[in-house]
Design an enzyme around this catalytic site. Structure first.
Site, PDB file in Angstrom:
ATOM      1  N   HIS A  24      -2.990  10.900   0.293  1.00  0.00           N
ATOM      2  CA  HIS A  24      -2.470  10.680   1.637  1.00  0.00           C
ATOM      3  C   HIS A  24      -1.871  11.989   2.140  1.00  0.00           C
ATOM      4  O   HIS A  24      -0.679  12.089   2.401  1.00  0.00           O
ATOM      5  CB  HIS A  24      -1.448   9.549   1.645  1.00  0.00           C
ATOM      6  CG  HIS A  24      -1.257   8.921   2.994  1.00  0.00           C
ATOM      7  ND1 HIS A  24      -1.231   7.553   3.182  1.00  0.00           N
ATOM      8  CD2 HIS A  24      -1.078   9.459   4.218  1.00  0.00           C
ATOM      9  CE1 HIS A  24      -1.053   7.278   4.467  1.00  0.00           C
ATOM     10  NE2 HIS A  24      -0.941   8.432   5.114  1.00  0.00           N
ATOM     11  N   TYR A  81      -4.998   1.508  15.770  1.00  0.00           N
ATOM     12  CA  TYR A  81      -3.841   1.453  16.659  1.00  0.00           C
ATOM     13  C   TYR A  81      -4.231   1.269  18.123  1.00  0.00           C
ATOM     14  O   TYR A  81      -3.582   0.520  18.842  1.00  0.00           O
ATOM     15  CB  TYR A  81      -3.009   2.736  16.506  1.00  0.00           C
ATOM     16  CG  TYR A  81      -2.412   2.853  15.132  1.00  0.00           C
ATOM     17  CD1 TYR A  81      -1.150   2.351  14.863  1.00  0.00           C
ATOM     18  CD2 TYR A  81      -3.130   3.407  14.078  1.00  0.00           C
ATOM     19  CE1 TYR A  81      -0.598   2.419  13.592  1.00  0.00           C
ATOM     20  CE2 TYR A  81      -2.595   3.481  12.811  1.00  0.00           C
ATOM     21  CZ  TYR A  81      -1.329   2.980  12.566  1.00  0.00           C
ATOM     22  OH  TYR A  81      -0.798   3.032  11.310  1.00  0.00           O
ATOM     23  N   GLU A  95      -7.482   8.342   5.917  1.00  0.00           N
ATOM     24  CA  GLU A  95      -7.882   8.974   7.168  1.00  0.00           C
ATOM     25  C   GLU A  95      -8.411  10.396   6.996  1.00  0.00           C
ATOM     26  O   GLU A  95      -7.818  11.367   7.479  1.00  0.00           O
ATOM     27  CB  GLU A  95      -6.707   8.978   8.136  1.00  0.00           C
ATOM     28  CG  GLU A  95      -6.262   7.578   8.521  1.00  0.00           C
ATOM     29  CD  GLU A  95      -5.126   7.585   9.535  1.00  0.00           C
ATOM     30  OE1 GLU A  95      -4.530   8.655   9.769  1.00  0.00           O
ATOM     31  OE2 GLU A  95      -4.839   6.522  10.100  1.00  0.00           O
ATOM     32  N   ARG A 144       0.851  -1.184   0.000  1.00  0.00           N
ATOM     33  CA  ARG A 144       0.000   0.000   0.000  1.00  0.00           C
ATOM     34  C   ARG A 144       0.890   1.238   0.000  1.00  0.00           C
ATOM     35  O   ARG A 144       1.626   1.488   0.957  1.00  0.00           O
ATOM     36  CB  ARG A 144      -0.907  -0.002   1.234  1.00  0.00           C
ATOM     37  CG  ARG A 144      -1.860   1.171   1.204  1.00  0.00           C
ATOM     38  CD  ARG A 144      -2.683   1.349   2.465  1.00  0.00           C
ATOM     39  NE  ARG A 144      -3.206   2.699   2.424  1.00  0.00           N
ATOM     40  CZ  ARG A 144      -3.360   3.490   3.475  1.00  0.00           C
ATOM     41  NH1 ARG A 144      -3.050   3.057   4.676  1.00  0.00           N
ATOM     42  NH2 ARG A 144      -3.820   4.711   3.328  1.00  0.00           N
ATOM     43  N   ASN A 169      -7.734   1.609   9.523  1.00  0.00           N
ATOM     44  CA  ASN A 169      -6.455   1.899  10.169  1.00  0.00           C
ATOM     45  C   ASN A 169      -6.711   1.890  11.672  1.00  0.00           C
ATOM     46  O   ASN A 169      -7.553   2.665  12.158  1.00  0.00           O
ATOM     47  CB  ASN A 169      -5.929   3.277   9.776  1.00  0.00           C
ATOM     48  CG  ASN A 169      -5.536   3.379   8.322  1.00  0.00           C
ATOM     49  OD1 ASN A 169      -5.706   2.441   7.542  1.00  0.00           O
ATOM     50  ND2 ASN A 169      -5.013   4.522   7.939  1.00  0.00           N
ATOM     51  N   GLU A 192      -3.845  -0.239   7.878  1.00  0.00           N
ATOM     52  CA  GLU A 192      -2.717   0.136   8.734  1.00  0.00           C
ATOM     53  C   GLU A 192      -2.918  -0.418  10.130  1.00  0.00           C
ATOM     54  O   GLU A 192      -4.028  -0.393  10.674  1.00  0.00           O
ATOM     55  CB  GLU A 192      -2.569   1.662   8.887  1.00  0.00           C
ATOM     56  CG  GLU A 192      -2.040   2.410   7.705  1.00  0.00           C
ATOM     57  CD  GLU A 192      -1.863   3.888   8.020  1.00  0.00           C
ATOM     58  OE1 GLU A 192      -1.689   4.247   9.209  1.00  0.00           O
ATOM     59  OE2 GLU A 192      -1.908   4.689   7.072  1.00  0.00           O
TER      60      GLU A 192
END
Length: 506
Positions: free
Chosen positions: A173, A345, A218, A129, A343, A411
């Site tokens: 991005h 985390y 995002e 990616r 994505n 991600e």
């Protein structure tokens, strides 16, 4: 990548939304089963560890990948006809990036893509990616294509295909052409049309070699940190600008989706949304309601306009005039995405503000919810909580609420800053454990019915971590930024074994 770029803590909307969220709360919540009802009754609500006593198989043809972004790795910021981006301007402004770092050279991937692909092959990756720099294609954000820019990406795509690695391409991005920012940036509705033109031009030129496209990375993060917080490019600090930019991006998502499908009808198209499991601070009904609002603000702000042509019901109080919503905009926002990129985390804790807190912070009347960083689990070197259960909660919630869509984990990763030992080996065992635990959580979600097609570690190699500069290392490979030497870390060797076997051992 994600988030120090999302330092959401001290701004106008932060005063109304958060107590102590680590970067980018607007891009960080998906209500956990604690608020929404347990997805799997045999799994304790707060369980953070998944069974590690036996190997875990992943689906056949599962994609094992890594992710990068153009500004963070390419360098060559003003070569071969590339125009200035908002990140070029931002990084060249004193005091904006830690240690005065810039992406002028970064990992020099513009000149070293063969080395990057050698890393991917050594890690047995089947998907890469990466993003295309808009100002490398259109220096000013409009007009004919810069052929040298297209040639660079064409060579990269061909090399990936020759290596039997899927090119998984992100069209935006965060590096908006500075000329468009000078005309209003994402607060200007015309930027949606400019983005659709850029997508059409790029996909027609490169689409023969690419079947899977990501429109945005995002959107919550770059609208929040760029237009509200001012911590990222273009550095604005305005609630009004944030609301306008959000709506323009939603228009752009729908418009560009149609342009891409018109150019390449068989293409598979999605967006990479930043998400994070949210839990209520208590079992009170007020905190549960606040958690649903947090979920709407974070995960659904850009997802529901695409899939449903509407803003989330939990945000019925949104000011349409301030956002610039026109009568036919809801239909324009629709984009029946072929997959949802996630994505992820960490997780966050949501609670209801008190009456006094709402009086003290005017914006809390607009967004009546507080969000705080979860602190129970271990922390990365960047201070983010490691909580594998968050990935399970998000994937299963999205699967349930949107009729089991195709999902790509676009991600997930962690900052641990170990360097080479005296023998040159980078023993980043914490990163291995992070990915091992998050992959076990993902495998459980797949076993419980989620249609997940791939996992992309952030990131292939250490790079420029936005406003953190070169101070934080997320890579599976270590980058010596003076020599540009790449060295695969122990985590990269571990990941290579997982990818080759399509399974996790104990």
């Amino acid at each position: 990548m994600r988030l120090t770029r999302r330092e959401f803590a001290q701004s106008a909307l932060a005063a109304s939304l958060t107590a102590a969220l680590p970067a980018g709360v607007l891009s960080a919540c998906s209500v956990s089963s604690r608020a929404a009802g347990s997805v799997h009754p045999s799994l304790p609500v707060k369980a953070n560890q998944f069974d590690s006593s036996s190997p875990v198989e992943f689906p056949r043809n599962f994609f094992w990948g890594a992710a990068t972004a153009a500004y963070q790795i390419e360098g060559a910021w003003n070569e071969d006809g590339k125009g200035e981006s908002i990140w070029d301007r931002f990084a060249h402004t004193p005091g904006k990036i830690k240690n005065g770092d810039t992406g002028d050279v970064a990992c020099d991937s513009y000149h070293r893509s063969r080395e990057d692909i050698a890393l991917m092959r050594a890690m047995n990756l089947t998907s890469y990616r990466f993003s295309i720099s808009w100002p490398r294609i259109q220096a000013a954000g409009s007009g004919p294509a810069n052929q040298k820019g297209l040639d660079y990406y064409s060579r990269l795509i061909d090399a990936l295909l020759n290596a039997k690695i899927r090119p998984f391409v992100t069209l935006y991005h965060w590096d908006l052409p500075q000329a468009l920012e000078d005309a209003g940036g994402w607060t200007n509705r015309d930027t949606a049309a400019r983005f659709a033109d850029y997508v059409d031009l790029t996909v027609r030129a490169l689409g023969d070699g690419v079947s899977d496209w990501i429109l945005f990375n995002e959107p919550s993060a770059f609208t929040d940190l760029g237009y509200l917080e001012g911590k990222h490019a273009p550095g604005r600090q305005s609630l009004f600008a944030f609301l306008r930019a959000s709506h323009t991006v939603n228009l752009a998502q729908g418009t560009a989706f149609r342009a891409l499908k018109a150019a390449r009808p068989s293409a598979r198209v999605g967006t990479a949304f930043s998400m994070s499991a949210c839990q209520p601070a208590s079992d009170s009904e007020q905190d549960k309601l606040a958690t649903e609002r947090a979920h709407a603000i974070t995960n659904l702000w850009f997802l529901e306009p695409a899939l449903k042509g509407s803003y989330p019901e939990a945000l019925a109080f949104l000011p349409e005039t301030a956002m610039g919503i026109k009568s036919d905009d809801l239909d324009k926002m629709r984009a029946p995405l072929d997959f949802i990129g996630i994505n992820l985390y960490y997780r966050t804790i949501a609670s209801a503000p008190s009456a006094m807190e709402r009086l003290a912070h005017a914006q809390q009347w607009l967004f009546p919810v507080k969000m705080a960083a979860a602190q129970e689990g271990p922390k990365t070197d960047l201070g983010w909580e490691v909580w594998p259960r968050a990935l399970y909660d998000v994937v299963t919630r999205i699967s349930r609420d949107f009729n089991r869509p195709q999902i790509e984990i676009t991600e997930s990763g962690c900052a641990y800053n170990e360097g080479p030992g005296q023998d040159g080996v980078i023993r980043d065992t914490s990163r291995i454990e992070y990915h091992r635990q998050y992959l076990r959580a993902l495998a459980r979600a797949i076993a419980d019915g989620a249609d997940v097609r791939g996992y992309h570690a952030w990131t292939l190699m250490d790079n420029l971590e936005w406003a953190e500069g070169f101070s934080q290392r997320f890579g599976l490979a270590y980058t010596d930024f003076k020599t540009q030497l790449r060295t695969i870390k122990e985590s990269g060797r571990w990941y290579a074994k997982v990818a080759a076997e399509n399974r996790l051992q104990e």
